[in-house]
Design a protein around this motif. Structure first.
Motif, PDB file in Angstrom:
ATOM      1  N   GLN A   1       2.045  -0.065   5.682  1.00  0.00           N
ATOM      2  CA  GLN A   1       2.126   1.080   5.177  1.00  0.00           C
ATOM      3  C   GLN A   1       3.204   2.246   5.907  1.00  0.00           C
ATOM      4  O   GLN A   1       3.359   3.318   5.446  1.00  0.00           O
ATOM      5  CB  GLN A   1       0.722   2.055   5.362  1.00  0.00           C
ATOM      6  N   ARG A   2       3.993   1.400   6.795  1.00  0.00           N
ATOM      7  CA  ARG A   2       5.165   2.253   7.242  1.00  0.00           C
ATOM      8  C   ARG A   2       6.414   1.538   6.539  1.00  0.00           C
ATOM      9  O   ARG A   2       7.459   1.704   7.009  1.00  0.00           O
ATOM     10  CB  ARG A   2       5.191   2.226   8.745  1.00  0.00           C
TER      11      ARG A   2
ATOM     12  N   THR B   1      10.927  -0.819   7.919  1.00  0.00           N
ATOM     13  CA  THR B   1       9.822  -0.061   8.509  1.00  0.00           C
ATOM     14  C   THR B   1      10.188   0.963   9.151  1.00  0.00           C
ATOM     15  O   THR B   1      11.198   1.289  10.189  1.00  0.00           O
ATOM     16  CB  THR B   1       8.621  -0.822   9.179  1.00  0.00           C
TER      17      THR B   1
ATOM     18  N   PRO C   1       0.834  -1.291  -0.132  1.00  0.00           N
ATOM     19  CA  PRO C   1      -0.097   0.001   0.142  1.00  0.00           C
ATOM     20  C   PRO C   1       0.893   1.184  -0.031  1.00  0.00           C
ATOM     21  O   PRO C   1       2.094   1.134   0.309  1.00  0.00           O
ATOM     22  CB  PRO C   1      -0.662  -0.080   1.233  1.00  0.00           C
ATOM     23  N   PRO C   2       0.231   2.527  -0.279  1.00  0.00           N
ATOM     24  CA  PRO C   2       0.932   3.653  -0.156  1.00  0.00           C
ATOM     25  C   PRO C   2       1.609   3.856   0.989  1.00  0.00           C
ATOM     26  O   PRO C   2       1.041   3.575   1.954  1.00  0.00           O
ATOM     27  CB  PRO C   2       0.127   4.676  -0.570  1.00  0.00           C
ATOM     28  N   TYR C   3       2.593   4.417   1.006  1.00  0.00           N
ATOM     29  CA  TYR C   3       3.440   4.686   2.326  1.00  0.00           C
ATOM     30  C   TYR C   3       2.729   6.041   3.078  1.00  0.00           C
ATOM     31  O   TYR C   3       2.531   7.153   2.630  1.00  0.00           O
ATOM     32  CB  TYR C   3       4.934   5.245   2.020  1.00  0.00           C
ATOM     33  N   THR C   4       2.641   5.795   4.445  1.00  0.00           N
ATOM     34  CA  THR C   4       1.855   6.650   5.120  1.00  0.00           C
ATOM     35  C   THR C   4       2.561   6.966   6.432  1.00  0.00           C
ATOM     36  O   THR C   4       2.237   7.801   7.490  1.00  0.00           O
ATOM     37  CB  THR C   4       0.484   6.471   5.416  1.00  0.00           C
TER      38      THR C   4
ATOM     39  N   ASP D   1       3.111  -2.678  10.348  1.00  0.00           N
ATOM     40  CA  ASP D   1       2.194  -1.983   9.403  1.00  0.00           C
ATOM     41  C   ASP D   1       2.718  -1.742   8.012  1.00  0.00           C
ATOM     42  O   ASP D   1       3.705  -1.010   7.784  1.00  0.00           O
ATOM     43  CB  ASP D   1       1.973  -0.461   9.926  1.00  0.00           C
TER      44      ASP D   1
ATOM     45  N   ASP E   1       0.994   1.851  -7.742  1.00  0.00           N
ATOM     46  CA  ASP E   1       1.111   1.520  -6.207  1.00  0.00           C
ATOM     47  C   ASP E   1       2.415   1.322  -5.720  1.00  0.00           C
ATOM     48  O   ASP E   1       2.779   1.297  -4.609  1.00  0.00           O
ATOM     49  CB  ASP E   1       0.133   0.567  -5.784  1.00  0.00           C
TER      50      ASP E   1
ATOM     51  N   ASP F   1       6.099   1.270  -4.488  1.00  0.00           N
ATOM     52  CA  ASP F   1       6.791   2.417  -3.719  1.00  0.00           C
ATOM     53  C   ASP F   1       8.024   1.936  -3.216  1.00  0.00           C
ATOM     54  O   ASP F   1       8.799   2.657  -2.323  1.00  0.00           O
ATOM     55  CB  ASP F   1       6.101   2.966  -2.552  1.00  0.00           C
TER      56      ASP F   1
END
Length: 232
Positions: free
Chosen positions: A188-189, A166, A78-81, A186, A222, A224
């Motif tokens: 996304q991290r 991460t 998923p996208p990095y948040t 996570d 998507d 990354d």
């Protein structure tokens, strides 16, 4: 896409030059690598992946053409948040092995055990007398990186492996996650990941080639990374 929104030929050419530069940097990092998990190689891989993705997108938008580039292990990320400036990080590694030569494994464990002076209270039976005991002894004696580099000596065969980096806002307190170290990862991290799998080396058969007459871009927006997964 409208003509006004299309990239220019000069932009596509610049993206191609960026890929060439990233290739040179990646090769230089590989040639200078200090070990299997050299961070400079992962960084160069990530830069190459980003440059290849940019070129692939511009080439497709401008000329409706695709490239053969495929960065393994990135499609489902998923996208990095996470934080833009992480103050801490965690490196998560998984390596799979198959025990293909149990006798070699047992022999190595028994050699290690014989070289150590057993305490007077030690039981007569050697701990390395079973596959389970041999694995426990060898993985307790050698660092995981050494086992990875010498796995054939221990009767093991490499399977898939992955490394995730991460990002975190703060470093964990000592002992904070030891009871469940992999429970709260996570995706996304994930700053980058590197995957290794034999599936990436498989050549398509003729039947597969016949079925793939319609070509589509292989780099998803998507992605990354490294993505590094993994491997090669």
């Amino acid at each position: 896409m409208s003509d006004a929104a299309q990239p220019t030929a000069a932009e596509v050419r610049a993206a191609a030059e960026a890929v060439k530069t990233a290739l040179d940097r990646h090769l230089a990092a590989v040639e200078r690598r200090s070990g299997e998990d050299d961070p400079a190689v992962y960084e160069a891989f990530n830069e190459l992946a980003a440059a290849a993705e940019e070129y692939d997108e511009l080439l497709y938008d401008r000329y409706d053409e695709v490239t053969p580039f495929e960065i393994p292990g990135t499609e489902d990320m998923p996208p990095y948040t996470g934080p833009e400036e992480p103050s801490a990080l965690s490196v998560l590694i998984r390596r799979d092995y198959a025990v293909v030569e149990p006798q070699r494994l047992l022999a190595q464990a028994q050699r290690v055990e014989a070289a150590e002076e057993p305490p007077a209270s030690a039981p007569a039976a050697v701990a390395g007398g079973t596959v389970h005991g041999a694995l426990r002894l060898l993985f307790g004696e050698f660092e995981p990186d050494e086992i990875a580099s010498r796995h054939k000596e221990f009767g093991l065969e490499e399977g898939d492996s992955t490394l995730w980096v991460t990002a975190a806002d703060d470093a964990a307190e000592p002992g904070e996650w030891l009871e469940a170290p992999f429970e709260q990862v996570d995706p996304q991290r994930v700053v980058c990941r590197f995957d290794v799998s034999a599936v990436f080396d498989e050549e398509p058969d003729d039947d597969d080639l016949d079925d793939d007459l319609v070509l589509e871009p292989v780099l998803d927006e998507d992605e990354d990374l490294d993505p590094l997964d993994a491997n090669r």
